[in-house]
Design a protein around this motif. Structure first.
Motif, PDB file in Angstrom:
ATOM      1  N   LEU A  35       0.818  -1.198   0.000  1.00 40.12           N
ATOM      2  CA  LEU A  35       0.000   0.000   0.000  1.00 40.12           C
ATOM      3  C   LEU A  35       0.856   1.252   0.000  1.00 40.12           C
ATOM      4  CD1 LEU A  35      -3.069  -0.838   1.827  1.00 40.12           C
ATOM      5  CD2 LEU A  35      -2.694   1.539   1.500  1.00 40.12           C
ATOM      6  N   SER A  36       1.887   1.265   0.857  1.00 39.29           N
ATOM      7  CA  SER A  36       2.745   2.451   0.928  1.00 39.29           C
ATOM      8  C   SER A  36       3.462   2.652  -0.385  1.00 39.29           C
ATOM      9  CB  SER A  36       3.772   2.312   2.037  1.00 39.29           C
ATOM     10  OG  SER A  36       3.185   1.849   3.191  1.00 39.29           O
ATOM     11  N   ALA A  39       1.263   4.248  -2.802  1.00 44.58           N
ATOM     12  CA  ALA A  39       1.186   5.687  -2.576  1.00 44.58           C
ATOM     13  C   ALA A  39       2.418   6.391  -3.138  1.00 44.58           C
ATOM     14  CB  ALA A  39       1.024   5.973  -1.083  1.00 44.58           C
ATOM     15  N   TYR A  42       2.011   6.726  -6.772  1.00 43.02           N
ATOM     16  CA  TYR A  42       1.079   7.815  -7.061  1.00 43.02           C
ATOM     17  C   TYR A  42       1.803   9.148  -7.015  1.00 43.02           C
ATOM     18  CZ  TYR A  42      -3.166  10.585  -6.893  1.00 43.02           C
ATOM     19  OH  TYR A  42      -4.151  11.480  -7.173  1.00 43.02           O
ATOM     20  N   LEU A  43       2.699   9.268  -6.030  1.00 45.52           N
ATOM     21  CA  LEU A  43       3.455  10.516  -5.917  1.00 45.52           C
ATOM     22  C   LEU A  43       4.274  10.754  -7.174  1.00 45.52           C
ATOM     23  CD1 LEU A  43       4.363  12.863  -4.155  1.00 45.52           C
ATOM     24  CD2 LEU A  43       5.920  11.344  -3.001  1.00 45.52           C
ATOM     25  N   ALA A  46       2.338  12.066 -10.049  1.00 44.84           N
ATOM     26  CA  ALA A  46       1.810  13.427  -9.945  1.00 44.84           C
ATOM     27  C   ALA A  46       2.572  14.403 -10.823  1.00 44.84           C
ATOM     28  CB  ALA A  46       1.873  13.894  -8.492  1.00 44.84           C
ATOM     29  N   LEU A  72      10.745  14.359  -3.994  1.00 52.19           N
ATOM     30  CA  LEU A  72       9.744  14.024  -2.979  1.00 52.19           C
ATOM     31  C   LEU A  72       9.624  12.509  -2.841  1.00 52.19           C
ATOM     32  CD1 LEU A  72       6.822  16.450  -3.868  1.00 52.19           C
ATOM     33  CD2 LEU A  72       8.723  16.829  -2.345  1.00 52.19           C
ATOM     34  N   THR A  75      12.330  10.947  -0.720  1.00 51.18           N
ATOM     35  CA  THR A  75      12.036  11.100   0.705  1.00 51.18           C
ATOM     36  C   THR A  75      10.963  10.126   1.136  1.00 51.18           C
ATOM     37  OG1 THR A  75      12.465  13.432   0.352  1.00 51.18           O
ATOM     38  CG2 THR A  75      11.497  12.822   2.444  1.00 51.18           C
ATOM     39  N   ILE A  79      11.045   7.129   3.985  1.00 52.52           N
ATOM     40  CA  ILE A  79      10.108   7.092   5.113  1.00 52.52           C
ATOM     41  C   ILE A  79       9.362   5.766   5.132  1.00 52.52           C
ATOM     42  CG2 ILE A  79       8.023   8.133   6.016  1.00 52.52           C
ATOM     43  CD1 ILE A  79       9.012  10.797   5.019  1.00 52.52           C
TER      44      ILE A  79
ATOM     45  N   PHE B 126       4.626  19.257   1.744  1.00 55.21           N
ATOM     46  CA  PHE B 126       5.417  18.039   1.808  1.00 55.21           C
ATOM     47  C   PHE B 126       6.304  18.032   3.040  1.00 55.21           C
ATOM     48  CE2 PHE B 126       6.442  14.138   0.011  1.00 55.21           C
ATOM     49  CZ  PHE B 126       7.753  13.874   0.321  1.00 55.21           C
ATOM     50  N   TYR B 129       4.308  16.684   5.667  1.00 51.61           N
ATOM     51  CA  TYR B 129       4.266  15.226   5.630  1.00 51.61           C
ATOM     52  C   TYR B 129       5.518  14.630   6.246  1.00 51.61           C
ATOM     53  CZ  TYR B 129       4.507  10.536   3.732  1.00 51.61           C
ATOM     54  OH  TYR B 129       4.646   9.187   3.614  1.00 51.61           O
ATOM     55  N   VAL B 130       6.695  15.209   5.959  1.00 48.18           N
ATOM     56  CA  VAL B 130       7.941  14.659   6.484  1.00 48.18           C
ATOM     57  C   VAL B 130       7.974  14.766   8.009  1.00 48.18           C
ATOM     58  CG1 VAL B 130      10.422  14.975   6.566  1.00 48.18           C
ATOM     59  CG2 VAL B 130       9.251  15.065   4.400  1.00 48.18           C
ATOM     60  N   ALA B 167      -0.368   6.818   4.187  1.00 45.51           N
ATOM     61  CA  ALA B 167      -0.420   6.591   2.743  1.00 45.51           C
ATOM     62  C   ALA B 167      -1.472   7.508   2.114  1.00 45.51           C
ATOM     63  CB  ALA B 167      -0.748   5.127   2.459  1.00 45.51           C
ATOM     64  N   PHE B 168      -2.626   7.646   2.785  1.00 45.06           N
ATOM     65  CA  PHE B 168      -3.658   8.524   2.245  1.00 45.06           C
ATOM     66  C   PHE B 168      -3.210   9.974   2.231  1.00 45.06           C
ATOM     67  CE2 PHE B 168      -6.305   5.339   1.311  1.00 45.06           C
ATOM     68  CZ  PHE B 168      -7.077   4.780   2.309  1.00 45.06           C
ATOM     69  N   LEU B 170      -0.163  11.057   1.928  1.00 43.07           N
ATOM     70  CA  LEU B 170       0.802  11.233   0.854  1.00 43.07           C
ATOM     71  C   LEU B 170       0.102  11.360  -0.490  1.00 43.07           C
ATOM     72  CD1 LEU B 170       3.718  11.355   0.038  1.00 43.07           C
ATOM     73  CD2 LEU B 170       3.722   8.882  -0.162  1.00 43.07           C
ATOM     74  N   ILE B 171      -0.931  10.531  -0.695  1.00 43.12           N
ATOM     75  CA  ILE B 171      -1.670  10.626  -1.956  1.00 43.12           C
ATOM     76  C   ILE B 171      -2.339  11.983  -2.072  1.00 43.12           C
ATOM     77  CG2 ILE B 171      -3.624   9.683  -3.225  1.00 43.12           C
ATOM     78  CD1 ILE B 171      -2.926   6.995  -2.163  1.00 43.12           C
ATOM     79  N   ALA B 174       0.264  14.550  -2.978  1.00 45.13           N
ATOM     80  CA  ALA B 174       0.657  14.423  -4.382  1.00 45.13           C
ATOM     81  C   ALA B 174      -0.415  14.992  -5.294  1.00 45.13           C
ATOM     82  CB  ALA B 174       0.904  12.951  -4.716  1.00 45.13           C
ATOM     83  N   ALA B 175      -1.682  14.706  -4.966  1.00 50.23           N
ATOM     84  CA  ALA B 175      -2.780  15.211  -5.791  1.00 50.23           C
ATOM     85  C   ALA B 175      -2.853  16.735  -5.720  1.00 50.23           C
ATOM     86  CB  ALA B 175      -4.102  14.595  -5.344  1.00 50.23           C
TER      87      ALA B 175
END
Lengths: 123, 456
Positions: A35-36, A39, A42-43, A46, A72, A75, A79, B126, B129-130, B167-168, B170-171, B174-175
C-alpha cells in the motif's frame, strides 16, 4: 502512460488492501508495504509530463520534466522503508511474545488479559 | 527570525543528545525534561511574538519564493505547538519521576517533540508530511514502551492503522501538487480549485486526519491503544499527538480547501454528532478507567469536528479552543487516573469538571464557545447534541471518579509525592485557565481569524 500508472497503482492498492484484511500479521505487514509503495508510485505519477530530462546543460526554451516530484519520492521511499522496518520488528515481537501471528489468537489473548485486569480490580 | 528557527534547532539537538545517552539514568531523564521545558519556553516566546507582531515567515536556505521550503509561524500553528509541547514535557517529567525502563524513552519523546514542532511551524505541505512521519515514527516506538505483551499489541495496531493514514495523506499531498503546481501552503490557498478534485482530496485528508484524531468511523484503534500503552505514553498520544489530527483538519480544510469544507458541511456535522454520541454512550457503559477515558476521547473530538464544520470566525476559534482544552484535559485525566493518595482525587476531579464543561474548570469556556457556535449556526439540533454530549460526559466522568477514588476496599499504595505534585500542577493549570481564560480565548480567536481571512 497515465493509464499504465493508474492501473499499476490500482493493482498495488488492491493487493495491499486484500492482504491487510487477512488473518496473519505477517501478511498484514506485507499489505502495508504494498500500500505504501502504491502511494509512492502515485506521488511519482503526480508529475508526469512530456519534456526533456532536467539535467544540465539544457538548450534554451526546452520544456523540461518536473524533477521536484522525484526528490519528494526519494524522501517518501525512505520514510516508507523506515516505517515498514519498524512494523516488521513489531511483528517479530508479537511472534516472540504471543507465539502466534494469527490475529484471532492475539485477540483472544487480549480479551483474556482484560478479564484478568477486571478481576484484579474487583478483588 | 531567530525565534522562529530556535525551537527547531533546540529540539533537534536535544533529541540527538538524548539519543546518545542512556535514558534510564535519572540525570539523563532530567536533562531531557529540562531540554523539553526549554523547547516549550521558546515556543511560548514565539507565540507571544506572533500574537503581537503577526505571522513570521522564513524560507529556509535563502532560496527564492516558490522554490524553497517555507517555515511559517502564525497564531494557529504556534498555539498548537506550545500547548502540545506543554503536554509532552509534563508527560516526560511524569515518566522520569516514575522511573524510565527503557534506554530510548527520553530520546523518543524529544524526537516526537521535533516532529510536532516542525509540523506546526511549517508552511509547505510536503515538509508537513515529512515532520508528520518523524512524529509518527517516534510515536510508534513510544507506543511499545514497556515492551510487555499489551504494549506490543497496542504498538502493532497503532502502527498499522496510522501507516494507512500516512499513505492517504501522501496521496492527497501528491494530488494537491498535481492540480495546483506548488507545495507552498500560501500558494495552494491562492489557487481556485474545481470542486470534484478538491472534494476527492478533502476526503483523503479527512480520512488521514480522522484516523489520527480518533473520530467516528475511524475510532476503532483508540480503545485498544489508549488502554494498553503505558500511562505517560497514553497522555502523550491523547494530549499531543491527537492535536496533529485537529490541526491538519483546520489547516488543510480551513485554509487550503475551504470550498470542499463548505460543501461537506452536512456530512461533517453528522459524523461529529455520531462521534459525540457514540463515544459518550459507550463511555457510560464501560467500567475500567482507561477504557472510559478512551471512549471519552472519541466523544470529545466530535465536538471539534462540529465546530470546524460550522466554520466562520466563531466556529474556527471554538474548534481551536476545544481541541487545546481537550488535549490538556486528557493529559491530566490519563496521568491522574494512575495515581493514588491525598489530593490526587482533587486533580482528577478538576479534569472531570473540565471535560463535562463545569465552571470553574477551563472546559467550561470550551463548551460556552461550542454553544455559541450552535447559536451562530441557528441549529437546534446542534445545541441538542452538544447538550446531550455534555450531560453524558458528566455521567461517565462521575462514574469513573467513583470507581477509582471511592473504593471501600483496600486501596492501592500512595503514589510518590512528586508525581502527585505534577498532577496537581496540571490541574492547577486547568483551573487557572478556567479562572483567567482571556489569554487562551484571545489566542484561539487570533488563530480562527487566520483561517477566516485565508484567501477564498
Amino acid at each position: 502512460m497515465i493509464l499504465l500508472f493508474a492501473l499499476t497503482i490500482a493493482v498495488l492498492f488492491g493487493c495491499g488492501a486484500y492482504l491487510m484484511l487477512t488473518r496473519d500479521f505477517y501478511r498484514i505487514a506485507a499489505g502495508a508495504v504494498l500500500l505504501s509503495n502504491g502511494a509512492n508510485l502515485y506521488l511519482m505519477a503526480a508529475a508526469l509530463s512530456n519534456g526533456r530530462a532536467p539535467i544540465h546543460p539544457l538548450p534554451e526554451g526546452a520544456t523540461v520534466s518536473d524533477p521536484l516530484v522525484q526528490a519528494l519520492t526519494l524522501t517518501a521511499i525512505v520514510i516508507t522503508f523506515a516505517v515498514c522496518a519498524l512494523l516488521l520488528s513489531l511483528v517479530v515481537r508479537i511472534q516472540t511474545s504471543h507465539d502466534t501471528l494469527n490475529i484471532e489468537d492475539v485477540a483472544e489473548a487480549e480479551v483474556a488479559e482484560e478479564q484478568q485486569r477486571a478481576e484484579a480490580e474487583d478483588t | 527570525m531567530t525565534l522562529l528557527v530556535l525551537p527547531l534547532v533546540v529540539s533537534w539537538f536535544a533529541a540527538l543528545l538524548c539519543a546518545l545517552l542512556d535514558g534510564r539514568r535519572r540525570t539523563v531523564g532530567w536533562l531531557a525534561v529540562a531540554l523539553a521545558a526549554l523547547l516549550t519556553a521558546s515556543l511560548f516566546a514565539l507565540l507571544i511574538q506572533v500574537l503581537e507582531q503577526g505571522a513570521q515567515s522564513l524560507i529556509i536556505g535563502g532560496w527564492p519564493e516558490g522554490i524553497g521550503i517555507r517555515l511559517r509561524a502564525d497564531a494557529l500553528g504556534t498555539l498548537y505547538a506550545a500547548v502540545s509541547l506543554v503536554v509532552l514535557t509534563l508527560a516526560l517529567a511524569f515518566e522520569v519521576m516514575s522511573g524510565v525502563v527503557s534506554r530510548t524513552f527520553p530520546a523518543l519523546a524529544l524526537f516526537l517533540g521535533v516532529g510536532l514542532t516542525g509540523l506546526f511551524l511549517t508552511g509547505d505541505v510536503f515538509n508537513f508530511y515529512v515532520f508528520f512521519e518523524i512524529a509518527m515514527m517516534a510515536a510508534f516506538a513510544l507506543a511499545s514502551y514497556g515492551e510487555q505483551r499489551a504494549e506490543i499489541r497496542a504498538a502493532a495496531i497503532f502502527t498499522i492503522v496510522n501507516l494507512l493514514g500516512s499513505a492517504f495523506l501522501l496521496i492527497a499531498v501528491a494530488a494537491l501538487y498535481r492540480i495546483t503546481g506548488t507545495l507552498d501552503m500560501v500558494g495552494i490557498g491562492l489557487v481556485e480549485l474545481e470542486s470534484r478534485p478538491s472534494l476527492l482530496i478533502a476526503t483523503l485528508i479527512f480520512i488521514a486526519f480522522g484516523l489520527k484524531l480518533g473520530l467516528y468511523p475511524f475510532h476503532y484503534w483508540v480503545p485498544a491503544v489508549y488502554q494498553d500503552t503505558r500511562p505517560a505514553v497514553t497522555a502523550i498520544l491523547a494530549g499531543a499527538l491527537a492535536n496533529i489530527g485537529s490541526y491538519g483538519l483546520l489547516r488543510f480544510g480551513g485554509e487550503l480547501l475551504p470550498g470542499a469544507l463548505a460543501a461537506a458541511q452536512i456530512p461533517l456535522l453528522l459524523l461529529g454528532s455520531l462521534s459525540i454520541l457514540y463515544g459518550s454512550l459507550l463511555a457510560v457503559s464501560r467500567r475500567l478507567p482507561r477504557e472510559v477515558l478512551a471512549y471519552s476521547s472519541i466523544g470529545q473530538v466530535g465536538y471539534i469536528l462540529l465546530a470546524l464544520a460550522v466554520g466562520g470566525p466563531v466556529g474556527y476559534a471554538a474548534a481551536v479552543l476545544y481541541a487545546l482544552l481537550n488535549a490538556l484535559n486528557k493529559a491530566l485525566l490519563f496521568l491522574a487516573a494512575e495515581l493514588r493518595g491525598p489530593l490526587v482525587a482533587a486533580a482528577f476531579f478538576v479534569g472531570a469538571l473540565s471535560t463535562a464543561g463545569v465552571p470553574p474548570a477551563a472546559g467550561f469556556f470550551g463548551k460556552i464557545e461550542l454553544f455559541r457556535v450552535g447559536l451562530d449556526a441557528g441549529s437546534a439540533g446542534l445545541l441538542l447534541v452538544v447538550f446531550a454530549g455534555s450531560a453524558l460526559s458528566f455521567v461517565y466522568m462521575f462514574q469513573v471518579y467513583q470507581y477509582i477514588f471511592w473504593q471501600p476496599k483496600a486501596p492501592r499504595p500512595t503514589s510518590a509525592g512528586s508525581l502527585r505534585w505534577l498532577a496537581l500542577g496540571l490541574a492547577g493549570l486547568v483551573l487557572l485557565l478556567g479562572l483567567v481564560p482571556e489569554p487562551l480565548l484571545e489566542a484561539s480567536r487570533a488563530a480562527g481569524k487566520i483561517l477566516e481571512n485565508a484567501p477564498p
